[in-house]
Structures are given as C-alpha cells and as structure tokens.
Design a protein around this motif. Structure first.
Motif, mmCIF file in Angstrom:
data_model
loop_
_atom_site.group_PDB
_atom_site.id
_atom_site.type_symbol
_atom_site.label_atom_id
_atom_site.label_comp_id
_atom_site.label_asym_id
_atom_site.label_seq_id
_atom_site.Cartn_x
_atom_site.Cartn_y
_atom_site.Cartn_z
ATOM 1 N N UNK A 5 0.832 -1.202 0.000
ATOM 2 C CA UNK A 5 0.000 0.000 0.000
ATOM 3 C C UNK A 5 0.870 1.257 0.000
ATOM 4 N N UNK A 6 1.916 1.251 0.808
ATOM 5 C CA UNK A 6 2.833 2.391 0.842
ATOM 6 C C UNK A 6 3.515 2.564 -0.509
ATOM 7 N N UNK A 7 3.945 1.470 -1.106
ATOM 8 C CA UNK A 7 4.582 1.538 -2.424
ATOM 9 C C UNK A 7 3.620 2.133 -3.447
ATOM 10 N N UNK A 8 2.355 1.748 -3.394
ATOM 11 C CA UNK A 8 1.366 2.313 -4.307
ATOM 12 C C UNK A 8 1.179 3.805 -4.088
ATOM 13 N N UNK A 9 1.141 4.214 -2.838
ATOM 14 C CA UNK A 9 0.992 5.632 -2.510
ATOM 15 C C UNK A 9 2.166 6.447 -3.054
ATOM 16 N N UNK A 10 3.366 5.906 -2.931
ATOM 17 C CA UNK A 10 4.582 6.620 -3.347
ATOM 18 C C UNK A 10 4.948 6.370 -4.807
#
Length: 60
Positions: A5-10
């Motif tokens: 999820x963090x990777x998708x956000x960034x």
C-alpha cells in the motif's frame, strides 16, 4: 498500511520500500515490525515523513 500500500501511494516498487528498511542508516518512514514477515506503517507516520520532505520553491 502494508508495504504494498505504501509503495502504491509513493508510486515505487515494493522492493524499494523493503530496501529502505535494510539500509544503514534506515530510510523511509518509521515502520512497525509485527513479526519477521509482517511490517506495517502508521498513516500518521507516513504523513509526517512525507511532510518533512516537502520542498517549497523559493519565491522569484
């Protein structure tokens, strides 16, 4: 949030997030190590981390 999820956000690959956790000194936002295989990120920590990296262009 999860690593994915963090990777998708960034807009980076999840492997980038995982690499940040192993670099010395540590990079990326603070994380919570639930177990050897489970890592989570608190939304407030991610927002603080992003805010600290904000760049304000100088007025011309």
């Amino acid at each position: 949030m999860s690593t994915e999820e963090l990777a998708g956000l960034l807009d980076v690959d999840p492997s980038t997030i995982r690499r940040w956790r192993t670099l010395q000194p540590l990079q990326g936002p603070p994380f919570i190590q639930i177990s050897d295989r489970v890592v989570k990120y608190a939304t407030a920590d991610v927002e603080r981390w992003l805010s600290a990296r904000r760049v304000y262009p100088q007025a011309a």
